[in-house]
Enzyme design. Structure first.
Site, PDB file in Angstrom:
ATOM      1  N   THR A  51      28.363  78.646  25.916  1.00 21.81           N
ATOM      2  CA  THR A  51      29.749  78.153  25.816  1.00 21.81           C
ATOM      3  C   THR A  51      29.745  76.622  25.046  1.00 21.81           C
ATOM      4  OG1 THR A  51      29.501  76.849  28.194  1.00 21.81           O
ATOM      5  CG2 THR A  51      30.503  79.015  28.070  1.00 21.81           C
ATOM      6  N   ASP A  52      30.841  76.048  24.693  1.00 19.73           N
ATOM      7  CA  ASP A  52      31.133  74.833  24.087  1.00 19.73           C
ATOM      8  C   ASP A  52      31.310  73.617  25.231  1.00 19.73           C
ATOM      9  OD1 ASP A  52      33.575  75.046  24.735  1.00 19.73           O
ATOM     10  OD2 ASP A  52      34.316  75.506  22.646  1.00 19.73           O
ATOM     11  N   GLN A  53      31.578  72.704  24.931  1.00 16.65           N
ATOM     12  CA  GLN A  53      31.765  71.524  25.829  1.00 16.65           C
ATOM     13  C   GLN A  53      33.038  71.632  26.808  1.00 16.65           C
ATOM     14  OE1 GLN A  53      32.471  67.712  24.166  1.00 16.65           O
ATOM     15  NE2 GLN A  53      31.940  66.390  25.839  1.00 16.65           N
ATOM     16  N   GLN A  66      33.460  74.647  27.947  1.00 11.73           N
ATOM     17  CA  GLN A  66      33.259  75.968  28.736  1.00 11.73           C
ATOM     18  C   GLN A  66      33.496  77.303  28.262  1.00 11.73           C
ATOM     19  OE1 GLN A  66      33.436  75.178  33.229  1.00 11.73           O
ATOM     20  NE2 GLN A  66      31.739  73.550  33.158  1.00 11.73           N
TER      21      GLN A  66
END
Length: 136
Positions: free
Chosen positions: A15-17, A19
């Site tokens: 995931t990215d920042q 989520q």
């Protein structure tokens, strides 16, 4: 037609920042789906390579319909609508989450001779396993 399903959870590293699953990770999810599809047949990519055949991806079309987030339990559905009759094999794949489709893809691979990198056909051992699912 032969179809399989594989269930797993979205890992934090995917995931990215926010989520939300980074779009590049869908390629990996679809690869896992195809790998498990062959495994449910009692066949593996390793067995395929032992026959002298490799299968590179030559085309992938993905649609992103709903976001996936950290810790979601997802199901990767993989089907082969048509038994290959030449060097091409095209899978239809979907990723489901909470009863809804999150992504779908059409992925085409080629059967290639490992030594010459020339076009090949489906290995006989795999064709024999699949044939009963495509006979009318």
């Amino acid at each position: 037609m032969y179809t399989s399903e594989f269930t797993c959870r979205v890992r934090y590293a995917e995931t990215d920042q926010m989520q939300v699953v980074y779009h590049g990770n869908y390629v990996t999810y679809y690869e896992v789906g195809r790998t498990e599809w062959t495994r449910t047949l009692g066949f593996t990519y390793q067995k395929m390579e032992e026959t002298g055949i490799i299968m590179p991806v030559v085309r992938m079309h993905m649609d992103f319909l709903r976001p996936l987030q950290y810790d979601d339990e997802i199901t990767i559905k993989t089907s082969l609508p048509k038994l290959p009759n030449d060097h091409r094999v095209t899978f239809h794949q979907e990723i489901w989450n909470n009863g809804k489709i999150a992504s779908k893809a059409e992925v085409t691979l080629y059967f290639l001779d490992r030594k010459t990198m020339g076009k090949a056909t489906i290995p006989k051992v795999l064709e024999e396993v699949l044939l009963p699912y495509y006979q009318s």
